[in-house]
Enzyme design. Structure first.
Site, short mmCIF file in Angstrom:
data_model
loop_
_atom_site.label_atom_id
_atom_site.label_comp_id
_atom_site.label_asym_id
_atom_site.label_seq_id
_atom_site.Cartn_x
_atom_site.Cartn_y
_atom_site.Cartn_z
N ILE A 137 -24.78 -46.91 -26.48
CA ILE A 137 -23.57 -47.20 -25.71
C ILE A 137 -23.01 -45.88 -25.21
CG2 ILE A 137 -21.30 -48.24 -25.73
CD1 ILE A 137 -23.62 -50.22 -26.12
N LYS A 138 -22.77 -45.80 -23.91
CA LYS A 138 -22.23 -44.59 -23.31
C LYS A 138 -20.71 -44.54 -23.46
CE LYS A 138 -25.14 -42.72 -19.62
NZ LYS A 138 -25.22 -42.51 -18.16
N VAL A 139 -20.24 -43.40 -23.97
CA VAL A 139 -18.80 -43.18 -24.14
C VAL A 139 -18.46 -41.83 -23.51
CG1 VAL A 139 -16.94 -42.78 -25.82
CG2 VAL A 139 -18.69 -44.53 -26.27
#
Length: 271
Positions: A137-139
């Site tokens: 998941i990109k944060v």
């Protein structure tokens, strides 16, 4: 042997920064994997281009519209299907590399970038919905994103930290990763099954700094700052992922948070 295979032999993984349904279903992505691509990343901008500028999604979009979905729900449904299918294509790489490579990334809603709690909630929901061990998941590495990264790593969620430009920010992100692993270990979690990359943007640094250099009539350093900045980041990486604090996690099977060189294409045609 392709150039990508040659890079793999010296320890450099090639991840493909693009996604489109046609590429997934027509064998194009599988061909890239066969040629040595060992990971894929995506972002909302990439999906916008894929969905709005191709016919790949027309039928699925019409179905979702008929179901009464709004624009946000339609985007997420389309993206999740592509991410799941890409994760399946990359899973053999994930297994062969024992979780080092074989990942596909999906970004949280960018409008949440300044909200820690909402970012955590969105990342947890997306990771659970996708249900694949080789998803990241990109944060974003905003001030609010950094504590979210620690929390999510502590949950055992794979994280791709995006929008990194400065070394001070990178240092914060790397320490957030370590803090998250320590929290996971304290709860009895398996730190060996968590992976993270720090996506450090390269050429965009030159795009900004070159203008400042031009303003002071400095030609010597134009086109050189971005690479120098990245070299410093790698030195920091080597320092942070060594020493007693890191060794304690390494002894439990933890992996370093790898640096992912993003924005590697030159933005100035002169280069």
């Amino acid at each position: 042997m392709t150039k990508s295979h040659e890079l793999l032999k010296v320890g450099q993984s090639v991840w493909y920064d693009n996604i489109r349904r046609g590429l997934i279903v027509d064998g194009g992505l599988q061909a890239l994997i066969a040629d040595g691509v060992v990971g894929v990343t995506s972002n909302p901008s990439i999906f916008e281009k894929a969905i709005a500028h191709s016919t790949d999604y027309d039928e699925a979009t019409e179905t979702l519209v008929a179901e009464g979905k709004n624009a946000s729900e339609i985007y997420e449904a389309l993206a999740i299907e592509d991410i799941k299918n890409t994760a399946d294509l990359l899973y053999p790489v994930y297994e062969e590399t024992d979780g080092l490579d074989g990942y596909i990334s999906l970004e949280v809603d960018p409008t949440l970038a300044n909200d820690t709690e909402a970012t955590v909630a969105a990342a947890r929901r997306l990771f659970a919905t996708l249900g694949k061990p080789n998803v990241m998941i990109k944060v974003p590495a905003t001030p609010e994103g950094v504590p979210a990264i620690a929390t999510l790593i502590g949950d055992g969620i794979n994280i791709n930290v995006t929008l990194l430009f400065s070394n001070d920010n990178y240092t914060d992100v790397a320490h957030a990763y370590i803090k998250g692993l320590e929290q996971l270990a304290a709860r009895g979690g398996d730190v060996s099954r968590v992976a993270s990359v720090a996506s450090f943007f390269v050429s965009r640094v030159d795009s900004i700094v070159d203008k400042a250099l031009e303003a002071i009539n400095n030609d010597d350093l134009q086109g050189k700052i971005a690479i120098a900045n990245a070299k410093i980041a790698y030195t920091l990486y080597e320092d942070i992922f060594s020493g007693e604090r890191w060794q304690a996690l390494k002894n439990q099977g933890a992996r370093p948070q790898r640096l992912l060189w993003a924005s590697t294409s030159t933005k100035n045609p002169a280069y």
